[in-house]
Scaffold this active site. Sequence first.
Site, PDB file in Angstrom:
ATOM      1  N   ASN A 261     -15.389 -25.667  23.980  1.00 22.17           N
ATOM      2  CA  ASN A 261     -16.099 -26.886  24.408  1.00 22.17           C
ATOM      3  C   ASN A 261     -15.173 -28.073  24.637  1.00 22.17           C
ATOM      4  OD1 ASN A 261     -18.634 -25.564  24.226  1.00 22.17           O
ATOM      5  ND2 ASN A 261     -18.645 -25.897  22.012  1.00 22.17           N
ATOM      6  N   ARG A 262     -13.931 -27.793  24.965  1.00 25.32           N
ATOM      7  CA  ARG A 262     -12.933 -28.822  25.267  1.00 25.32           C
ATOM      8  C   ARG A 262     -12.593 -29.700  24.061  1.00 25.32           C
ATOM      9  NH1 ARG A 262     -12.361 -25.708  28.718  1.00 25.32           N
ATOM     10  NH2 ARG A 262     -12.161 -26.049  30.953  1.00 25.32           N
TER      11      ARG A 262
END
Length: 210
Positions: free
Chosen positions: A188-189
């Site tokens: 999710n970065r």
Amino acid sequence: MNIANIRTDYKLMTLNESDVLPNAIAQFDAWWQQAVHSEIEEVNAMTLATVSSDGKPDARIVLLKNFSEEGFEFFTNYNSAKGKELAENPYACLVFFWKELERQVRITGRVKKVSAARSDEYFYSRPAGSRVGAWSSPQSEVIASREVLEANEKHFKEQFGEDIPRPEHWGGYAVMPESIEFWQGRSNRLHDRLLYTLENGTWKIKRLAP
């Protein structure tokens, strides 16, 4: 294909403060050994970013040839674009991206030429064709055609035979790190980023937001 839809969710590993060594060079060596043993192709390929005296950035891929507490070494033509930029502004950034491990390393610092003895040592370890190539290419200069390089190569092969000396315009640089950032891709970065900065001879570690 919609370029904006190209993405990878990184899930292989984590990077916590408790996992790393206190010395940035030792930590780089630990990651380097893992990268080498992962059989990454061209594991020593790195982006070298420089800036000219008028503030214009430039970047290209070069190959790491050695690293130690003294710096990260690469070799090139001193008269090339990168050589001229380093003469004007002796600071650079190196970036390694080992996608197979979902890792990136960024190194910034002052740059100096390595000793003539060190440049000789590496130059004479190169294949004969590469040594002739150092003479044959006026790197970064405009040339009329490919035939210019081929004619130069033929000329220097005939001139030197097997005894090919190192050109004075060719040698090594060392990037002496002032900061090294270790980046581990996460889902999710929300990536892990640990930044080492050299302060009064001691490495300090800080976590950066992704």
